[in-house]
Enzyme design. Structure first.
Site, PDB file in Angstrom:
ATOM      1  N   GLY A 116       0.815  -1.222   0.000  1.00  0.00           N
ATOM      2  CA  GLY A 116       0.000   0.000   0.000  1.00  0.00           C
ATOM      3  C   GLY A 116       0.838   1.258   0.000  1.00  0.00           C
ATOM      4  O   GLY A 116       2.062   1.219   0.097  1.00  0.00           O
ATOM      5  N   GLY A 120       2.581   3.633   1.479  1.00  0.00           N
ATOM      6  CA  GLY A 120       3.190   3.899   2.790  1.00  0.00           C
ATOM      7  C   GLY A 120       3.882   5.243   2.846  1.00  0.00           C
ATOM      8  O   GLY A 120       4.183   5.762   3.911  1.00  0.00           O
ATOM      9  N   GLY A 124       7.494   7.363   6.005  1.00  0.00           N
ATOM     10  CA  GLY A 124       6.598   7.949   5.005  1.00  0.00           C
ATOM     11  C   GLY A 124       7.229   9.052   4.174  1.00  0.00           C
ATOM     12  O   GLY A 124       6.559   9.719   3.399  1.00  0.00           O
ATOM     13  N   ASP A 173       4.336  -4.865  -7.361  1.00  0.00           N
ATOM     14  CA  ASP A 173       3.710  -3.595  -6.947  1.00  0.00           C
ATOM     15  C   ASP A 173       4.275  -2.437  -7.751  1.00  0.00           C
ATOM     16  O   ASP A 173       3.754  -1.320  -7.667  1.00  0.00           O
ATOM     17  CB  ASP A 173       3.904  -3.347  -5.445  1.00  0.00           C
ATOM     18  CG  ASP A 173       5.361  -3.425  -5.022  1.00  0.00           C
ATOM     19  OD1 ASP A 173       6.001  -4.462  -5.291  1.00  0.00           O
ATOM     20  OD2 ASP A 173       5.875  -2.448  -4.453  1.00  0.00           O
TER      21      ASP A 173
HETATM   22  P1  AMP Z   1       8.888   1.221  -3.171  1.00  0.00           P
HETATM   23  O1  AMP Z   1      10.201   0.653  -2.883  1.00  0.00           O
HETATM   24  O2  AMP Z   1       8.852   2.722  -3.202  1.00  0.00           O
HETATM   25  O3  AMP Z   1       8.216   0.611  -4.353  1.00  0.00           O
HETATM   26  O4  AMP Z   1       7.975   0.850  -1.908  1.00  0.00           O
HETATM   27  C1  AMP Z   1       7.635  -0.449  -1.522  1.00  0.00           C
HETATM   28  C2  AMP Z   1       6.709  -0.378  -0.328  1.00  0.00           C
HETATM   29  O5  AMP Z   1       7.384   0.179   0.794  1.00  0.00           O
HETATM   30  C3  AMP Z   1       5.479   0.497  -0.541  1.00  0.00           C
HETATM   31  O6  AMP Z   1       4.406  -0.049   0.178  1.00  0.00           O
HETATM   32  C4  AMP Z   1       5.908   1.813   0.030  1.00  0.00           C
HETATM   33  O7  AMP Z   1       4.817   2.593   0.436  1.00  0.00           O
HETATM   34  C5  AMP Z   1       6.735   1.368   1.231  1.00  0.00           C
HETATM   35  N1  AMP Z   1       7.730   2.365   1.616  1.00  0.00           N
HETATM   36  C6  AMP Z   1       8.890   2.685   0.971  1.00  0.00           C
HETATM   37  N2  AMP Z   1       9.553   3.652   1.614  1.00  0.00           N
HETATM   38  C7  AMP Z   1       8.811   3.978   2.702  1.00  0.00           C
HETATM   39  C8  AMP Z   1       8.949   4.908   3.773  1.00  0.00           C
HETATM   40  N3  AMP Z   1      10.007   5.723   3.850  1.00  0.00           N
HETATM   41  N4  AMP Z   1       7.991   4.943   4.701  1.00  0.00           N
HETATM   42  C9  AMP Z   1       6.925   4.140   4.626  1.00  0.00           C
HETATM   43  N5  AMP Z   1       6.725   3.237   3.663  1.00  0.00           N
HETATM   44  C10 AMP Z   1       7.652   3.144   2.701  1.00  0.00           C
HETATM   45 MG    MG Z   2       6.636   0.880  -5.349  1.00  0.00          MG
END
Ligand code: AMP
Ligand code: MG
Length: 500
Positions: free
Chosen positions: A86, A88, A122, A252
């Site tokens: 989701g 995040g 976040g 995702d």
């Molecule tokens: P990503 O690597 O950006 O594709 O993120 C993979 C998952 O990790 C997703 O659910 C993001 O929302 C979550 N996520 C990545 N970085 C953060 C962060 N700094 N804080 C919270 N959730 C994160």
């Molecule tokens: Mg992602």
């Protein structure tokens, strides 16, 4: 500032998100605005430079009419299923209709914690935000479907990563943020009702745009699957054609729209190496350049699997439909890929042995450690009988001479068959130029631009790089350093990091 937000996802897909609020930033500063894109979206770029504009782009005040939500999705990450990921560190503000009447998501990345943050802060580093700006604009300029970057804001906060770093918020624009993982979320919960609503929404938004009768078609879920397979096969072929390595092709991070999404540890390769990997976390090389087509197929199989309950009430029949669709991937990818290589080689679609010609050229690049972008580009001048650039990259071996002879022979075939060979030749040079860019976002220049911007508040290298990558086809007045690879030793230890 009046922006007509619509919120079809929030309206039609209740239960698939959490309504959330924008978090704000202590000392926001607009560091980059995509003026052209804001105009395309029907915004007045000047409005976005005002305090109200900054309020919106920094998540301080949600614009009127927007209904911010955090979307639910799951995903296979490096082959392992996470039932709940989701948004995040992202938020969907809402949708707008652009000047062409196309529905576009306006979303934040780095806007603070949500119920999906799973212990994360976040936030995003300003460096990762600007990185996404550079690479997504480069991909767009190269004609590759991608989410876009509308604005980058420095929030004035410092966040902890490997070390303390300034934080930023990206405003991202996408055809939608529906992902393979969105479907996996509901399939894993056995929630067929939500799955069906989500699929119907995806069909209306992406598949039936030009043919509304498809929204009622009895086999519409199979058509949805086939549509995504075709879009992704085409997208990956385009990535391969510019040496792009996504780096984190988790489900995702694979869209239903066929746009490239989530620029984390991605990179354009320099010296051609089929097994090139830059991501520091991809220790097994799962997402290496040459693996991208098979990983895409694997991801699409996860989509097919999630859609099974919709394909047919009878599981065995559903599986046959899913397999039949997935089995089209190889052929579709081969077709798209051949079209990409042919364009780069300046060939029409009549040759029986063109794929061989392309793979032999790639092998020559590999054997001679040739920069992918420069190697292909040297064919443009070679097609006009100037082999200087090509020879300086490849040398003068018999293997190169033999390949050139084969290519020239094939290249000249159709020209000699036509009467107006001069204009054919000009048109061909133009199309070869389009297919063989001169400017990609080179890793060492990206890193330099990011360091100067985020550590010294000097945005000049960033601006200069943006100018170069937005003009990918012709050198013009752009400094030749933007078309030149880093020294081999720099590239050899280049690593990209995600989770930033
Ligand atoms: P990503 O690597 O950006 O594709 O993120 C993979 C998952 O990790 C997703 O659910 C993001 O929302 C979550 N996520 C990545 N970085 C953060 C962060 N700094 N804080 C919270 N959730 C994160
Ligand atoms: Mg992602």
């Amino acid at each position: 500032m009046k922006i007509a937000f619509d919120n079809s996802y929030a309206r039609e897909l209740t239960g698939m998100y959490v309504p959330w609020h924008v978090g704000g930033a202590p000392k926001p500063e607009l560091v980059w605005l995509n003026e052209r894109l804001s105009a395309d979206l029907g915004f007045n770029p000047e409005d976005l430079h005002t305090t109200k504009g900054l309020d919106m782009l920094s998540g301080t005040h949600a614009p009127e009419g927007a209904q911010a939500i955090a979307q639910a999705y799951a995903g296979h990450q490096f082959g392992h299923f996470s039932p709940q990921l989701g948004d995040g560190r992202a938020l969907l503000l809402g949708e707008v209709l652009d000047r062409q009447g196309q529905r576009k998501d306006i979303a934040f990345k780095g806007s603070g914690q949500t119920p999906f943050s799973r212990g994360g802060d976040g936030k995003a580093t300003l460096s990762s935000v600007l990185r996404e700006v550079i690479i997504s604009e480069s991909m767009h300029a190269l004609g590759i479907p991608t989410t876009r970057s509308l604005a980058a804001v420095a929030t004035g906060e410092t966040i902890m990563r490997e070390r303390a770093a300034p934080a930023g918020i990206l405003t991202r624009v996408a055809a939608s943020h529906l992902r393979v993982g969105s479907f996996e979320f509901f399939a894993a919960r056995g929630d067929s009702d939500s799955l069906r609503r989500l699929a119907d929404y995806a069909i209306a938004r992406h598949v039936a745009r030009h043919d509304s009768s498809l929204t009622e078609a009895p086999d519409r879920y199979r058509l949805l699957l086939q549509h995504v397979i075709d879009r992704q096969a085409r997208l990956i072929a385009q990535w391969m054609g510019v040496g792009f390595i996504h780096g984190v092709m988790n489900t995702d991070n694979m869209t239903i729209s066929g746009e490239t999404i989530d620029y984390g540890p991605c990179a354009f390769m320099e010296a051609y190496t089929p097994h090139a990997v830059f991501s520091a976390i991809d220790t097994q090389g799962r997402y290496a350049y040459a693996n991208q087509p098979s990983i895409a197929k694997w991801n699409l199989s996860r989509l097919a699997s999630a859609l099974l309950p919709l394909l047919d009430p009878e599981l065995e029949r559903a599986k046959v439909l899913a397999m039949d669709a997935i089995n089209t991937f190889d052929t579709l990818f081969a077709e798209h890929s051949l079209a990409v290589w042919r364009a780069k080689l300046g060939l029409d679609s009549t040759g029986a042995d063109d794929e061989r010609l392309a793979t032999d050229f790639l092998q020559l690049m590999h054997n001679n450690n040739v920069d992918f972008t420069q190697g292909w580009r040297s064919l443009v001048t070679a097609s006009q009988n100037d082999e200087t650039a090509l020879r300086s990259l490849f040398g003068t071996s018999d293997a190169v001479a033999e390949w050139l002879q084969r290519w020239h022979q094939r290249f000249n075939q159709s020209i000699t068959q036509t009467i107006d060979s001069a204009s054919i030749s000009t048109a061909r040079t133009a199309s070869m130029t389009r297919a063989n860019p001169i400017h990609i976002a080179r890793n060492h220049l990206v890193e330099h631009a990011l360091t100067e911007a985020t550590e010294r508040n000097d945005f000049l290298p960033f601006e200069a790089l943006m100018t170069a990558i937005r003009q990918p086809l012709e050198a013009g007045s752009i400094d030749s350093k933007f078309a030149t690879p880093a020294p081999a030793e720099v590239t050899a230890c280049y690593r990209t990091f995600c989770g930033t």
